[in-house]
Design a protein around this motif. Structure first.
Motif, PDB file in Angstrom:
ATOM      1  N   GLY A  79       0.789  -1.223   0.000  1.00  0.00           N
ATOM      2  CA  GLY A  79       0.000   0.000   0.000  1.00  0.00           C
ATOM      3  C   GLY A  79       0.820   1.272   0.000  1.00  0.00           C
ATOM      4  O   GLY A  79       0.337   2.322   0.439  1.00  0.00           O
ATOM      5  N   ARG A  80       2.055   1.204  -0.491  1.00  0.00           N
ATOM      6  CA  ARG A  80       2.893   2.406  -0.612  1.00  0.00           C
ATOM      7  C   ARG A  80       2.935   2.867  -2.071  1.00  0.00           C
ATOM      8  O   ARG A  80       2.589   2.138  -3.001  1.00  0.00           O
ATOM      9  CB  ARG A  80       4.331   2.120  -0.155  1.00  0.00           C
ATOM     10  N   LEU A  81       3.422   4.085  -2.232  1.00  0.00           N
ATOM     11  CA  LEU A  81       3.582   4.687  -3.549  1.00  0.00           C
ATOM     12  C   LEU A  81       4.879   5.493  -3.550  1.00  0.00           C
ATOM     13  O   LEU A  81       5.132   6.255  -2.615  1.00  0.00           O
ATOM     14  CB  LEU A  81       2.393   5.603  -3.859  1.00  0.00           C
ATOM     15  N   VAL A  82       5.697   5.326  -4.575  1.00  0.00           N
ATOM     16  CA  VAL A  82       6.928   6.097  -4.730  1.00  0.00           C
ATOM     17  C   VAL A  82       6.922   6.753  -6.106  1.00  0.00           C
ATOM     18  O   VAL A  82       6.744   6.070  -7.119  1.00  0.00           O
ATOM     19  CB  VAL A  82       8.183   5.203  -4.598  1.00  0.00           C
ATOM     20  N   THR A  83       7.091   8.068  -6.134  1.00  0.00           N
ATOM     21  CA  THR A  83       7.382   8.752  -7.389  1.00  0.00           C
ATOM     22  C   THR A  83       8.885   8.937  -7.453  1.00  0.00           C
ATOM     23  O   THR A  83       9.482   9.514  -6.537  1.00  0.00           O
ATOM     24  CB  THR A  83       6.666  10.106  -7.469  1.00  0.00           C
ATOM     25  N   TYR A  84       9.503   8.432  -8.529  1.00  0.00           N
ATOM     26  CA  TYR A  84      10.969   8.398  -8.617  1.00  0.00           C
ATOM     27  C   TYR A  84      11.472   9.243  -9.777  1.00  0.00           C
ATOM     28  O   TYR A  84      11.004   9.116 -10.910  1.00  0.00           O
ATOM     29  CB  TYR A  84      11.473   6.960  -8.788  1.00  0.00           C
ATOM     30  N   LEU A  85      12.471  10.098  -9.470  1.00  0.00           N
ATOM     31  CA  LEU A  85      13.121  10.940 -10.468  1.00  0.00           C
ATOM     32  C   LEU A  85      14.543  10.443 -10.681  1.00  0.00           C
ATOM     33  O   LEU A  85      15.344  10.428  -9.742  1.00  0.00           O
ATOM     34  CB  LEU A  85      13.150  12.402  -9.992  1.00  0.00           C
ATOM     35  N   HIS A  86      14.871  10.035 -11.901  1.00  0.00           N
ATOM     36  CA  HIS A  86      16.181   9.466 -12.181  1.00  0.00           C
ATOM     37  C   HIS A  86      17.276  10.528 -12.215  1.00  0.00           C
ATOM     38  O   HIS A  86      17.033  11.705 -12.459  1.00  0.00           O
ATOM     39  CB  HIS A  86      16.164   8.706 -13.513  1.00  0.00           C
ATOM     40  N   GLY A  87      18.507  10.078 -11.978  1.00  0.00           N
ATOM     41  CA  GLY A  87      19.658  10.950 -12.066  1.00  0.00           C
ATOM     42  C   GLY A  87      20.173  11.083 -13.484  1.00  0.00           C
ATOM     43  O   GLY A  87      19.649  10.471 -14.418  1.00  0.00           O
ATOM     44  N   GLY A  88      21.229  11.900 -13.622  1.00  0.00           N
ATOM     45  CA  GLY A  88      21.831  12.116 -14.926  1.00  0.00           C
ATOM     46  C   GLY A  88      22.012  13.584 -15.271  1.00  0.00           C
ATOM     47  O   GLY A  88      21.985  13.955 -16.442  1.00  0.00           O
ATOM     48  N   GLY A  89      22.204  14.412 -14.258  1.00  0.00           N
ATOM     49  CA  GLY A  89      22.490  15.816 -14.505  1.00  0.00           C
ATOM     50  C   GLY A  89      21.382  16.557 -15.229  1.00  0.00           C
ATOM     51  O   GLY A  89      21.666  17.518 -15.950  1.00  0.00           O
ATOM     52  N   TRP A  90      20.137  16.130 -15.042  1.00  0.00           N
ATOM     53  CA  TRP A  90      18.977  16.750 -15.705  1.00  0.00           C
ATOM     54  C   TRP A  90      19.052  16.643 -17.220  1.00  0.00           C
ATOM     55  O   TRP A  90      18.202  17.157 -17.928  1.00  0.00           O
ATOM     56  CB  TRP A  90      18.826  18.225 -15.345  1.00  0.00           C
TER      57      TRP A  90
END
Length: 311
Positions: A77-88
């Motif tokens: 019942g969890r939720l993760v929004t994930y933003l990847h790396g790579g210097g934008w």
């Protein structure tokens, strides 16, 4: 602590390969190189298993971008929004696919990995706005879950920027946030940038190049979503910050954790002795990287299950 022997071998291999500085290549060449290194770091290992993945396009307000959703084998019942790396500028949902699978499995969470539009085609605040839209979409797609905002490197900076946006706009707060080796000081003048800026896989000259792609307007570097060490950090959710010992951005994470603590945030700093920037992508190749990855995710688990700290 001495450098991990597997990391030392990686550095020797890359030194022999003599990679060209990012600023001498086209953006597409840098992107291809980053993707190749990420794939090589998997060492042929099978990706961590999840129950289901799905790719789709969502509306960012001024255009569409992609997300990849992971459903865990055991859903808690969890939720993760994930933003990847790579210097934008580099990296995508494919380079960070094993990372998101590990998160889904460890936390029993649905994970929404954000394929935000990248610089230089989309400079600040484009990737940040895509991340904000993706987190809002995730809330609608998976209602009623404890929502964690997370990211590594540039994605960690974006994750914190999204948390600041939610606080400042009266939106529902995240249950926790995970920031792994985030850039927090665009001046790049810390002691760790001087000490580890050359020869430790993440080159200081490349970091300058990434900032130039994402922030061509120098005045924008004072934006609190960029100059995170000077942002108002009060009222943020429980936070886990991971750093790597031999990383130009090591001091950014350490100082960010200290300033969060001084601002009353429930924050835990997880150091990675002997490791370098990007260790999340090395978990299949470097046993110590796998161990620290488990440590940071266990720390997030504790933030989700422990009562809030009193301040």
């Amino acid at each position: 602590m001495a450098m991990d022997r597997f990391i030392r071998a990686l550095i020797q291999w890359q030194t022999a390969d003599r990679p060209a500085p990012a600023r001498t290549l086209t953006v597409e060449q840098v992107r291809r190189r980053y993707a190749a290194h990420a794939t090589r770091g998997r060492n042929g290992a099978a990706p961590p298993e999840v129950a289901k993945t799905a790719d789709q396009q969502i509306d960012g307000g001024d255009g569409t971008f992609g997300v990849r959703t992971y459903l865990p084998a055991t859903d808690r019942g969890r939720l993760v929004t994930y933003l990847h790396g790579g210097g934008w500028t580099v990296g995508d949902i494919d380079t960070h696919d094993p990372v998101c699978r590990r998160i889904a499995s460890a936390l029993g969470a649905a994970v929404v990995s954000v394929d935000y539009r990248r610089a230089p085609e989309h400079p600040h605040p484009g990737p940040l706005n895509d991340g904000i839209a993706a987190a809002e979409w995730a809330d609608r797609a998976f209602p009623g879950r404890d929502h964690v905002i997370a990211g590594d490197s540039a994605g960690g900076a974006l994750a914190l920027g999204i948390a600041l946006h939610r606080r400042d706009h009266g939106c529902a707060a995240f249950a926790a946030q995970l920031l792994v080796y985030p850039p927090a000081d665009p001046s790049l003048l810390s002691e760790s940038t001087r000490r580890y800026g050359t020869g430790y896989l993440s080159e200081l000259d490349d970091l300058y190049w990434y900032y130039d792609q994402y922030l061509p307007d120098l005045e924008s570097r004072t934006d609190p979503a960029i100059d995170l060490l000077n942002a108002d950090l009060r009222g943020l959710p429980p936070t886990v910050i991971g750093t790597a010992e031999f990383d130009p951005l090591h001091d950014d994470g350490v100082e960010l954790a200290a300033r969060m603590a001084a601002s009353g945030v429930d924050v835990q700093h997880i150091p990675a002795a002997g490791l370098v920037h990007g260790y999340l992508l090395m978990a299949d190749l470097v046993p110590a990287a796998a161990a620290v990855t488990r440590d940071v995710l266990a720390a997030v688990e504790r933030k989700l299950t422990s009562p809030p700290m009193a301040h």
